[in-house]
Design a protein around this motif. Structure first.
Motif, short mmCIF file in Angstrom:
data_model
loop_
_atom_site.label_atom_id
_atom_site.label_comp_id
_atom_site.label_asym_id
_atom_site.label_seq_id
_atom_site.Cartn_x
_atom_site.Cartn_y
_atom_site.Cartn_z
N MET A 1 -28.01 -48.73 -27.98
CA MET A 1 -28.12 -49.82 -28.92
C MET A 1 -27.19 -49.57 -30.10
SD MET A 1 -32.21 -50.72 -28.73
CE MET A 1 -32.93 -51.07 -27.13
N ASP A 2 -26.86 -50.62 -30.87
CA ASP A 2 -25.81 -50.48 -31.89
C ASP A 2 -26.28 -49.71 -33.10
OD1 ASP A 2 -26.13 -53.73 -33.48
OD2 ASP A 2 -27.66 -52.46 -32.53
N ARG A 3 -27.58 -49.60 -33.38
CA ARG A 3 -28.09 -48.83 -34.50
C ARG A 3 -29.50 -48.38 -34.18
NH1 ARG A 3 -31.72 -52.08 -37.05
NH2 ARG A 3 -31.51 -54.35 -36.73
N PRO A 4 -29.98 -47.35 -34.88
CA PRO A 4 -31.34 -46.91 -34.62
C PRO A 4 -32.33 -48.04 -34.90
CG PRO A 4 -30.15 -45.28 -35.88
CD PRO A 4 -29.30 -46.51 -35.87
N ILE A 5 -33.34 -48.15 -34.08
CA ILE A 5 -34.32 -49.21 -34.25
C ILE A 5 -35.25 -48.88 -35.40
CG2 ILE A 5 -36.03 -48.23 -32.62
CD1 ILE A 5 -36.51 -51.13 -31.72
N SER A 6 -35.55 -49.84 -36.21
CA SER A 6 -36.39 -49.62 -37.39
C SER A 6 -37.85 -49.52 -36.95
CB SER A 6 -36.23 -50.78 -38.37
OG SER A 6 -36.77 -51.98 -37.82
N PRO A 7 -38.68 -48.93 -37.80
CA PRO A 7 -40.10 -48.83 -37.47
C PRO A 7 -40.73 -50.22 -37.25
CG PRO A 7 -39.59 -47.34 -39.25
CD PRO A 7 -38.35 -48.18 -39.04
N GLU A 9 -39.19 -52.97 -36.16
CA GLU A 9 -38.72 -53.49 -34.88
C GLU A 9 -39.41 -52.79 -33.71
OE1 GLU A 9 -34.14 -54.84 -35.94
OE2 GLU A 9 -34.58 -52.75 -35.44
N LEU A 10 -39.60 -51.47 -33.88
CA LEU A 10 -40.27 -50.71 -32.83
C LEU A 10 -41.70 -51.22 -32.63
CD1 LEU A 10 -40.21 -48.39 -30.81
CD2 LEU A 10 -40.91 -46.85 -32.66
N GLU A 11 -42.37 -51.50 -33.76
CA GLU A 11 -43.73 -52.01 -33.68
C GLU A 11 -43.77 -53.37 -33.00
OE1 GLU A 11 -47.73 -52.21 -33.87
OE2 GLU A 11 -46.42 -50.50 -34.27
N ASP A 12 -42.74 -54.21 -33.32
CA ASP A 12 -42.67 -55.52 -32.65
C ASP A 12 -42.48 -55.38 -31.15
OD1 ASP A 12 -43.05 -56.90 -34.97
OD2 ASP A 12 -40.91 -57.25 -35.36
N LEU A 13 -41.59 -54.43 -30.79
CA LEU A 13 -41.34 -54.23 -29.36
C LEU A 13 -42.58 -53.73 -28.64
CD1 LEU A 13 -37.76 -52.68 -29.28
CD2 LEU A 13 -38.47 -54.84 -28.25
N ARG A 14 -43.28 -52.79 -29.27
CA ARG A 14 -44.48 -52.27 -28.63
C ARG A 14 -45.56 -53.35 -28.53
NH1 ARG A 14 -44.10 -47.19 -27.41
NH2 ARG A 14 -42.75 -45.76 -28.58
N ARG A 15 -45.64 -54.22 -29.55
CA ARG A 15 -46.59 -55.32 -29.49
C ARG A 15 -46.25 -56.26 -28.33
NH1 ARG A 15 -45.75 -57.29 -34.08
NH2 ARG A 15 -47.16 -55.91 -35.21
N PRO A 125 -27.92 -54.68 -28.49
CA PRO A 125 -28.26 -54.69 -29.92
C PRO A 125 -29.76 -54.88 -30.10
CG PRO A 125 -26.37 -56.09 -29.50
CD PRO A 125 -26.91 -55.70 -28.17
N ASN A 126 -30.30 -54.33 -31.16
CA ASN A 126 -31.73 -54.39 -31.39
C ASN A 126 -32.24 -55.83 -31.50
OD1 ASN A 126 -31.81 -51.62 -31.42
ND2 ASN A 126 -31.60 -51.47 -33.65
N ASP A 127 -31.46 -56.68 -32.17
CA ASP A 127 -31.91 -58.05 -32.32
C ASP A 127 -31.92 -58.79 -30.98
OD1 ASP A 127 -29.16 -57.88 -32.21
OD2 ASP A 127 -28.84 -59.71 -33.36
N VAL A 128 -30.98 -58.43 -30.09
CA VAL A 128 -30.96 -59.03 -28.76
C VAL A 128 -32.17 -58.57 -27.95
CG1 VAL A 128 -29.71 -59.16 -26.57
CG2 VAL A 128 -28.47 -59.28 -28.74
N THR A 129 -32.49 -57.27 -28.06
CA THR A 129 -33.65 -56.73 -27.35
C THR A 129 -34.93 -57.41 -27.80
OG1 THR A 129 -32.55 -54.59 -27.13
CG2 THR A 129 -34.94 -54.64 -26.82
#
Length: 496
Positions: A1-7, A9-15, A125-129
């Motif tokens: 990914m283009d940058r480390p995922i923020s906490p 964003e990570l929480e959103d992904l896990r949700r 990219p994180n926003d795409v994910t």
């Protein structure tokens, strides 16, 4: 990914991962169609649970989705000009299978490439994910359920139509086909096959039974004095399908041939599937004299769903028959039978023992249409006076099937002919002395007898071997009044 995922964003992904995982990956998108609303009563309960139910919703669903039975059902529907209903259901099933495959693929993509813990996570990219996961959530929560229900109402309606109309006709046809084969090869396969008949008198109140065979007594479990003079409905139960009963009633009110598969009950409460054949019989003046009823206990070989599937899986050679047209009868051997029938219809208005309109239609039918019109186990019969052995009644199926083996100058009608003389006209020569003496002895003793006989037929323009079944019909005094002669063709038995 283009940058480390923020906490965050990570929480959103896990949700999102949690929401995705909450959806069962193996969930079927084929809606469960309830056929309990059909009019056919399931053969369940303390008394009737011992026999398989042809028309129960569970069996219907198995038949509809079993490849072999579904193929036969669709072929039957096409022959009755309603095959589009089965094709629609087939396509809807394919549509739901495609939805199942699509959702399975979505899960595999997410699990392997998109999720936080994906083993082969793609470099996006994180926003795409995040957007992909949001889209997946929307698809699974909104889009897929809507796609699932697109054909739901239509599927309900068509399945209801098939379950209440097309499928019962298919079951009767397949069961009758199996019985017809057995009539020529193994009449002991079904209880009452070839020897279970009654005559009812429509000129008496409530159309009572006036003659019954020994086979009818044996199959039903009732004594003869308990049968005569009751109406045949005494065999019905609370679980007997009322639609079938209504169709029988209509065929009696507007005299016509009828075939039904009914849930009946023996004297001591034992349920059985009764394949019932009824036909009107007319006297020489064209007046309705009797109804013939032929009954077969088909439960003897139908014990579970597997037995039902075996019966409903039987194929036919309709395709081959349709391609092979029946040859036209040779002109030199013009049948006096047809001539006498034409004159009889002009003078009497109705052919004794059969529907004159149906006979008239035979000339305009193709061979396949004729075969379908009379494709019942008891459609080829002659009813003989037991004392004189003169023919009293006969079926249109006899005329459609048999062809005189040699020309004759006699132009007598079928009713009134001596039965052996009539059979001799369609055999290679006079009937053997042994054949006639054995039949006479059996009739005199009031016993049924089965003998083989070679007869000339229109469909072969040659000779076929038949099993001829002679069944005495007795009144309440055990005196034989009539004899039913039915023909079981080995040619029919070779179907499939």
């Amino acid at each position: 990914m283009d940058r480390p995922i923020s906490p965050e964003e990570l929480e959103d992904l896990r949700r999102l991962d949690f929401d995705l995982a909450a959806v069962d990956e193996e969930e079927s998108y084929a809606p469960s169609i309830d056929t309990q609303h059909t009019q056919h009563t399931s053969a369940t309960g303390s008394s009737s649970s011992r026999i398989a139910d042809f028309f129960g919703p569970e069996v219907f669903q198995v038949v509809l989705h079993n490849p072999t039975t579904a193929h036969q059902l669709k072929k039957f529907a096409h022959s009755r000009l309603c095959g589009e209903n089965l094709e629609f259901l087939e396509k809807v099933d394919q549509y739901h299978q495609s939805l199942n495959q699509a959702i399975k693929t979505v899960f595999e993509i997410h699990r392997n490439f998109i999720s936080v813990d994906a083993p082969n996570q793609v470099n996006l990219p994180n926003d795409v994910t995040l957007q992909i996961n949001r889209n997946l959530k929307h698809v699974l929560a909104k889009v897929m359920p809507n796609m699932e229900s697109v054909f739901l109402t239509a599927q309900h309606d068509i399945q209801r139509l098939v379950a209440s109309d097309i499928y019962p006709r298919f079951v009767r046809y397949q069961m009758t086909s199996s019985v017809t084969r057995a009539l020529a090869t193994n009449k002991n396969k079904y209880a009452g096959l070839g020897d279970c008949f009654v005559l009812t008198d429509p000129n008496k109140g409530d159309n009572p039974i006036v003659y019954a065979s020994d086979g009818f007594v044996k199959v039903t479990g009732y004594e003869r004095n308990e049968i005569i003079p009751r109406n045949c409905r005494f065999l019905q139960t609370r679980k007997t399908d009322r639609e079938s009963v209504t169709r029988i009633k209509k065929s009696l009110e507007n005299p016509a041939e009828c075939v039904e598969l009914l849930l009946n009950e023996r004297k001591h409460g034992e349920p059985f599937w009764n394949l019932l054949y009824t036909a009107p019989l007319y006297d020489s003046a064209g007046k309705l004299a009797f109804f013939l009823g032929g009954q077969i206990n088909v439960s003897t070989t139908i014990h579970n769903t597997s037995d039902i599937l075996r019966i409903l899986s039987h194929g036919s050679d309709d395709e081959k028959t349709e391609q092979r047209s029946a040859p036209a009868p040779p002109k030199p051997a013009r049948s006096s039978l047809w001539s006498s029938l034409r004159r009889s219809k002009q003078t009497n208005g109705r052919i004794p023992g059969m529907e004159s309109d149906l006979l008239d239609d035979l000339n305009n039918m193709s061979f396949k249409q004729q075969k379908d019109a009379f494709y019942t186990a008891y459609s080829k019969y002659i009813i003989v006076n037991a004392e004189t052995l003169l023919i009293s009644f006969f079926s249109a199926g006899i005329v459609e099937l048999l062809y005189p083996a040699r020309a004759t100058n006699q132009h007598s009608q079928i009713p009134g002919q001596e039965v052996f003389k009539f059979l001799s006209q369609h055999s290679s020569g006079n009937l053997s002395r042994d054949y006639k003496s054995r039949v006479r002895a059996a009739v005199k003793a009031g016993q049924a007898i089965t003998l083989d006989l070679s007869l000339c037929t229109r469909r072969m323009m040659g000779f076929e071997t038949f099993m001829t079944h002679w069944t005495p019909l007795k009144n309440d005094q055990h005196v034989t009044g009539f004899v039913v002669l039915t023909l079981g063709s080995l040619q029919d038995a070779r179907r499939d």
